[in-house]
Design a protein around this motif. Sequence first.
Motif, PDB file in Angstrom:
ATOM      1  N   TYR A 135     -49.498  70.502  63.410  1.00  0.00           N
ATOM      2  CA  TYR A 135     -49.610  69.126  62.917  1.00  0.00           C
ATOM      3  C   TYR A 135     -49.154  69.042  61.454  1.00  0.00           C
ATOM      4  O   TYR A 135     -48.402  68.132  61.073  1.00  0.00           O
ATOM      5  N   GLU A 136     -49.603  69.986  60.640  1.00  0.00           N
ATOM      6  CA  GLU A 136     -49.233  69.947  59.222  1.00  0.00           C
ATOM      7  C   GLU A 136     -47.721  70.074  59.058  1.00  0.00           C
ATOM      8  O   GLU A 136     -47.115  69.387  58.221  1.00  0.00           O
ATOM      9  N   MET A 137     -47.088  70.911  59.875  1.00  0.00           N
ATOM     10  CA  MET A 137     -45.642  71.069  59.813  1.00  0.00           C
ATOM     11  C   MET A 137     -44.947  69.749  60.168  1.00  0.00           C
ATOM     12  O   MET A 137     -43.984  69.340  59.505  1.00  0.00           O
ATOM     13  N   LEU A 138     -45.437  69.086  61.210  1.00  0.00           N
ATOM     14  CA  LEU A 138     -44.880  67.791  61.611  1.00  0.00           C
ATOM     15  C   LEU A 138     -45.020  66.774  60.481  1.00  0.00           C
ATOM     16  O   LEU A 138     -44.060  66.077  60.129  1.00  0.00           O
ATOM     17  N   PHE A 139     -46.216  66.693  59.903  1.00  0.00           N
ATOM     18  CA  PHE A 139     -46.466  65.693  58.867  1.00  0.00           C
ATOM     19  C   PHE A 139     -45.616  65.948  57.623  1.00  0.00           C
ATOM     20  O   PHE A 139     -45.059  65.011  57.034  1.00  0.00           O
ATOM     21  N   ARG A 140     -45.483  67.189  57.229  1.00  0.00           N
ATOM     22  CA  ARG A 140     -44.672  67.502  56.039  1.00  0.00           C
ATOM     23  C   ARG A 140     -43.199  67.181  56.295  1.00  0.00           C
ATOM     24  O   ARG A 140     -42.501  66.668  55.403  1.00  0.00           O
ATOM     25  N   ARG A 141     -42.728  67.488  57.472  1.00  0.00           N
ATOM     26  CA  ARG A 141     -41.324  67.204  57.803  1.00  0.00           C
ATOM     27  C   ARG A 141     -41.046  65.710  57.757  1.00  0.00           C
ATOM     28  O   ARG A 141     -40.049  65.263  57.183  1.00  0.00           O
ATOM     29  N   GLU A 142     -41.940  64.912  58.348  1.00  0.00           N
ATOM     30  CA  GLU A 142     -41.712  63.470  58.381  1.00  0.00           C
ATOM     31  C   GLU A 142     -41.915  62.824  57.011  1.00  0.00           C
ATOM     32  O   GLU A 142     -41.231  61.859  56.656  1.00  0.00           O
ATOM     33  N   MET A 143     -42.839  63.346  56.214  1.00  0.00           N
ATOM     34  CA  MET A 143     -43.076  62.773  54.888  1.00  0.00           C
ATOM     35  C   MET A 143     -41.910  63.032  53.930  1.00  0.00           C
ATOM     36  O   MET A 143     -41.777  62.356  52.903  1.00  0.00           O
ATOM     37  N   ALA A 144     -41.056  63.985  54.267  1.00  0.00           N
ATOM     38  CA  ALA A 144     -39.882  64.246  53.422  1.00  0.00           C
ATOM     39  C   ALA A 144     -38.922  63.065  53.424  1.00  0.00           C
ATOM     40  O   ALA A 144     -38.148  62.881  52.474  1.00  0.00           O
ATOM     41  N   ASP A 145     -38.987  62.237  54.485  1.00  0.00           N
ATOM     42  CA  ASP A 145     -38.043  61.121  54.622  1.00  0.00           C
ATOM     43  C   ASP A 145     -38.719  59.757  54.719  1.00  0.00           C
ATOM     44  O   ASP A 145     -38.041  58.750  54.931  1.00  0.00           O
ATOM     45  N   HIS A 146     -40.049  59.719  54.608  1.00  0.00           N
ATOM     46  CA  HIS A 146     -40.760  58.455  54.805  1.00  0.00           C
ATOM     47  C   HIS A 146     -41.826  58.261  53.731  1.00  0.00           C
ATOM     48  O   HIS A 146     -42.249  59.216  53.079  1.00  0.00           O
ATOM     49  N   ASP A 147     -42.249  57.021  53.572  1.00  0.00           N
ATOM     50  CA  ASP A 147     -43.274  56.688  52.587  1.00  0.00           C
ATOM     51  C   ASP A 147     -44.680  56.985  53.107  1.00  0.00           C
ATOM     52  O   ASP A 147     -45.604  57.202  52.325  1.00  0.00           O
ATOM     53  N   ALA A 148     -44.845  56.930  54.432  1.00  0.00           N
ATOM     54  CA  ALA A 148     -46.144  57.185  55.052  1.00  0.00           C
ATOM     55  C   ALA A 148     -45.933  57.562  56.513  1.00  0.00           C
ATOM     56  O   ALA A 148     -44.900  57.236  57.112  1.00  0.00           O
ATOM     57  N   VAL A 149     -46.903  58.275  57.064  1.00  0.00           N
ATOM     58  CA  VAL A 149     -46.902  58.627  58.491  1.00  0.00           C
ATOM     59  C   VAL A 149     -48.209  58.145  59.096  1.00  0.00           C
ATOM     60  O   VAL A 149     -49.284  58.374  58.528  1.00  0.00           O
ATOM     61  N   ILE A 150     -48.106  57.478  60.242  1.00  0.00           N
ATOM     62  CA  ILE A 150     -49.295  57.130  61.019  1.00  0.00           C
ATOM     63  C   ILE A 150     -49.196  57.887  62.335  1.00  0.00           C
ATOM     64  O   ILE A 150     -48.248  57.695  63.102  1.00  0.00           O
ATOM     65  N   HIS A 151     -50.160  58.778  62.561  1.00  0.00           N
ATOM     66  CA  HIS A 151     -50.175  59.584  63.789  1.00  0.00           C
ATOM     67  C   HIS A 151     -51.285  59.077  64.707  1.00  0.00           C
ATOM     68  O   HIS A 151     -52.441  58.963  64.282  1.00  0.00           O
ATOM     69  N   ILE A 152     -50.929  58.799  65.949  1.00  0.00           N
ATOM     70  CA  ILE A 152     -51.892  58.268  66.918  1.00  0.00           C
ATOM     71  C   ILE A 152     -52.138  59.320  67.988  1.00  0.00           C
ATOM     72  O   ILE A 152     -51.230  59.717  68.719  1.00  0.00           O
ATOM     73  N   ASN A 153     -53.386  59.766  68.071  1.00  0.00           N
ATOM     74  CA  ASN A 153     -53.771  60.864  68.963  1.00  0.00           C
ATOM     75  C   ASN A 153     -54.300  60.397  70.303  1.00  0.00           C
ATOM     76  O   ASN A 153     -54.842  59.298  70.428  1.00  0.00           O
ATOM     77  N   ILE A 154     -54.205  61.285  71.291  1.00  0.00           N
ATOM     78  CA  ILE A 154     -55.014  61.153  72.502  1.00  0.00           C
ATOM     79  C   ILE A 154     -56.480  61.100  72.058  1.00  0.00           C
ATOM     80  O   ILE A 154     -56.867  61.714  71.061  1.00  0.00           O
ATOM     81  N   GLY A 155     -57.303  60.349  72.783  1.00  0.00           N
ATOM     82  CA  GLY A 155     -58.694  60.152  72.407  1.00  0.00           C
ATOM     83  C   GLY A 155     -59.449  61.460  72.207  1.00  0.00           C
ATOM     84  O   GLY A 155     -59.262  62.415  72.964  1.00  0.00           O
ATOM     85  N   MET A 156     -60.320  61.479  71.209  1.00  0.00           N
ATOM     86  CA  MET A 156     -61.076  62.693  70.918  1.00  0.00           C
ATOM     87  C   MET A 156     -62.078  63.032  72.023  1.00  0.00           C
ATOM     88  O   MET A 156     -62.585  64.156  72.074  1.00  0.00           O
TER      89      MET A 156
END
Length: 279
Positions: free
Chosen positions: A68-89
């Motif tokens: 997850y951290e790898m995904l978030f860092r990759r996307e934040m390199a090109d975006h102002d914010a990331v909203i991740h929506i998960n399967i229910g806990m």
Amino acid sequence: MIKITTDSTCDLPAQLLEQHHISVIPLGIVKGGHLYQDGVNIHTTDIAAHVDAGGEITTTNAVNIADYEMLFRREMADHDAVIHINIGMGFSSCYQNAKLAAEEVPEVYVVDSRNLTVGHGMLVLAAAEAAERGDSPAQILEMLEGMIPRVETSFVLDRLDYMKKGGRCSTATALGASLLKLHPCLDVVDGKLQVTRKYRGSMEKVVGDYVRDRLRERTDLDTGMAFLVDTCADGRLTAVARDILLEDGRFETLVEAKAGCTIFCHCGPDTLGLVFLRK
């Protein structure tokens, strides 16, 4: 610019994911002692063939914190914010892992869909459309908070052997259901699955009765969009449901989707579901 990311359990058709630039991270699937990635190097046909050949039921693995951290860092390199929506806990530890990962990456917001399959996907699609309109992270999060309790997800099962093998129902229950041709209907209620009804007969009859029951005397449905999702190898059950929905004529858009491996592991083949949004 805001990026929407999600888990493979959203089950949105590839065309919609591409159209709205939604990034998907796959859950793990364990089959025969080997770890695969949902929808990447394993598909529902592989699971069905494995189980039909006498293999043990496949199991699922949540996405880990590092991925997850790898995904978030990759996307934040090109975006102002990331909203991740998960399967229910209530169905997976993905949400908890994503929250921990987000603590290491600024401007990442994690949302518990409290849902699964296209009930989860409906929220992802709404968030992506809001991001395209230029809504702020706060506006999108507020929209999702109001939408989550209005998503209605249900489905009917053809067989219970997948649930039995996965320890989710007893052998006696599965055998009794098979002998009596009973097919349970499950609803997502407060972020968990509950059996709300049992149908009897062939799956064609069951699907027809189920869809009509879901539509009968309903005045509380948002008719902008409905989702039809299944794990069927052919289109016969989907056609029954589609015809009834189209004859009903209320929905502006009907999205058809196939459930992925994570959902298939628990419900097996010839499962069909509907997702509506209540007003």
